[in-house]
Scaffold this motif. Sequence first.
Motif, PDB file in Angstrom:
ATOM      1  N   ARG A  20     -17.125  28.929  -2.816  1.00 32.12           N
ATOM      2  CA  ARG A  20     -18.080  27.846  -3.118  1.00 32.12           C
ATOM      3  C   ARG A  20     -19.260  27.809  -2.154  1.00 32.12           C
ATOM      4  NH1 ARG A  20     -13.737  23.212  -3.430  1.00 32.12           N
ATOM      5  NH2 ARG A  20     -12.600  24.820  -2.277  1.00 32.12           N
ATOM      6  N   LEU A  83      -1.772  28.803  -3.111  1.00 34.81           N
ATOM      7  CA  LEU A  83      -1.511  27.968  -1.941  1.00 34.81           C
ATOM      8  C   LEU A  83      -0.179  27.211  -2.018  1.00 34.81           C
ATOM      9  CD1 LEU A  83      -2.403  26.604   0.663  1.00 34.81           C
ATOM     10  CD2 LEU A  83      -3.993  25.207  -0.680  1.00 34.81           C
ATOM     11  N   GLY A 140      -9.307  15.834  -1.534  1.00 30.39           N
ATOM     12  CA  GLY A 140      -8.391  16.863  -1.042  1.00 30.39           C
ATOM     13  C   GLY A 140      -7.446  16.307   0.016  1.00 30.39           C
ATOM     14  N   THR A 141      -6.477  17.138   0.404  1.00 29.62           N
ATOM     15  CA  THR A 141      -5.499  16.770   1.424  1.00 29.62           C
ATOM     16  C   THR A 141      -5.734  17.655   2.641  1.00 29.62           C
ATOM     17  OG1 THR A 141      -3.894  16.348  -0.337  1.00 29.62           O
ATOM     18  CG2 THR A 141      -3.026  16.510   1.918  1.00 29.62           C
ATOM     19  N   PHE A 156      -1.391  21.013  -3.877  1.00 34.07           N
ATOM     20  CA  PHE A 156      -2.730  21.334  -3.385  1.00 34.07           C
ATOM     21  C   PHE A 156      -3.581  21.843  -4.544  1.00 34.07           C
ATOM     22  CE2 PHE A 156      -0.187  21.442   0.477  1.00 34.07           C
ATOM     23  CZ  PHE A 156      -0.990  20.713   1.346  1.00 34.07           C
ATOM     24  N   GLY A 157      -4.871  21.497  -4.476  1.00 32.88           N
ATOM     25  CA  GLY A 157      -5.788  21.828  -5.569  1.00 32.88           C
ATOM     26  C   GLY A 157      -6.649  20.604  -5.825  1.00 32.88           C
ATOM     27  N   SER A 160      -5.818  16.592  -4.887  1.00 35.81           N
ATOM     28  CA  SER A 160      -4.459  16.681  -4.336  1.00 35.81           C
ATOM     29  C   SER A 160      -4.061  15.446  -3.531  1.00 35.81           C
ATOM     30  CB  SER A 160      -4.310  17.929  -3.459  1.00 35.81           C
ATOM     31  OG  SER A 160      -5.097  17.829  -2.302  1.00 35.81           O
ATOM     32  N   ASP A 189     -13.617  19.172   6.222  1.00 37.12           N
ATOM     33  CA  ASP A 189     -13.403  20.563   5.804  1.00 37.12           C
ATOM     34  C   ASP A 189     -14.713  21.122   5.243  1.00 37.12           C
ATOM     35  OD1 ASP A 189     -13.291  18.949   3.564  1.00 37.12           O
ATOM     36  OD2 ASP A 189     -11.569  19.936   2.664  1.00 37.12           O
ATOM     37  N   ASP A 191     -16.194  23.101   2.507  1.00 36.05           N
ATOM     38  CA  ASP A 191     -16.014  23.647   1.150  1.00 36.05           C
ATOM     39  C   ASP A 191     -17.345  23.992   0.497  1.00 36.05           C
ATOM     40  OD1 ASP A 191     -13.240  23.508   0.981  1.00 36.05           O
ATOM     41  OD2 ASP A 191     -13.291  21.403   0.388  1.00 36.05           O
TER      42      ASP A 191
HETATM   43  O1  3PG Z   1      -7.073  19.907  -0.390  1.00 37.61           O
HETATM   44  C1  3PG Z   1      -6.495  20.585  -1.264  1.00 37.61           C
HETATM   45  O2  3PG Z   1      -5.657  20.168  -2.019  1.00 37.61           O
HETATM   46  C2  3PG Z   1      -6.772  22.059  -1.407  1.00 37.61           C
HETATM   47  O3  3PG Z   1      -6.050  22.734  -0.498  1.00 37.61           O
HETATM   48  C3  3PG Z   1      -8.143  22.443  -1.187  1.00 37.61           C
HETATM   49  O4  3PG Z   1      -8.933  21.573  -1.854  1.00 37.61           O
HETATM   50  P1  3PG Z   1     -10.456  21.768  -1.531  1.00 37.61           P
HETATM   51  O5  3PG Z   1     -10.697  23.217  -1.841  1.00 37.61           O
HETATM   52  O6  3PG Z   1     -11.153  20.819  -2.408  1.00 37.61           O
HETATM   53  O7  3PG Z   1     -10.575  21.498  -0.062  1.00 37.61           O
END
Ligand code: 3PG
Length: 223
Positions: A20, A83, A140-141, A156-157, A160, A189, A191
């Motif tokens: 991304r 993952l 996200g997590t 995860f995804g 999540s 994070d 992304d």
């Molecule tokens: O946070 C999550 O569940 C995934 O690991 C990654 O999500 P993201 O790519 O949106 O950080």
Amino acid sequence: MDGTVYAVVPVKDFALAKQRLAPALSADQRRDLVRAMLCDVLETLAASTRLAGTIVITADPQAGLLARHYGARLLFERQVRGLNAAVANVATRLAAEQRAGMLILPSDIPGVSAAEIDRLVAAHPPGRAVSLVPAHDGQGTNALLVSPPAALRFAFGPLSFPLHVTLAQEAGLALRCHDAADFPGLAHDIDQPADLAGLARLLPASHTRRLLERHDGFLSPTP
Ligand SMILES: O=C(O)[C@H](O)COP(=O)(O)O
Ligand SMILES: Nc1nc2c(ncn2[C@@H]2O[C@H](COP(=O)(O)OP(=O)(O)OP(=O)(O)O)[C@@H](O)[C@H]2O)c(=O)[nH]1
């Protein structure tokens, strides 16, 4: 919580990571960034006082070498099945070793501090429990601490964070959800291209910061 908590850092093949960011960074820049961020995360985990150790699960030999360099255990991912399969594999191992818990963290959080890790582990509820820190987008997590390690199904995804909340409740686990604002380094994070803006300013001396400073125009879009 007391007892042995292992940090777990899943690492995708460097050459495939951070798709991304392609609109902003070349393939070489992305690979350098992924590597620098992993160094920062592993260095921070090695400095934490509340972890029994760190496990890196990856199919990438370079990531494996870095894991060794920072004193982490390495689990080689023989078959890459995503993952959730990777972290479920580690959970099974840690459960068999009778570890108290596992703390899953992504490799793209270069601003995470040892103080944040220690605070998160210290605040974890006793018994069968889950602690969560969302990503700064709330979807996200960015940290999932579960005790015992195999007590939760991983999701995860996309979205999540709310999914993990629901799964923890359905599994009857005690749940502690933290605010991203209380864990700014952990929650940030990388992304999207927008996540890079101002990052060099936010980071302390670190591999990622040095990389951003070294590459003049690193943050300018590629033609
Ligand atoms: O946070 C999550 O569940 C995934 O690991 C990654 O999500 P993201 O790519 O949106 O950080
Ligand atoms: N071991 C392992 N780690 C993974 C896998 N997929 C993602 N990860 C890691 O999981 C964490 C979160 O991944 P994402 O935020 O989705 O990162 P990414 O896949 O590099 O980013 P995009 O390519 O932009 O989707 C990072 O530490 C990744 O390296 C996988 O199949 N196996």
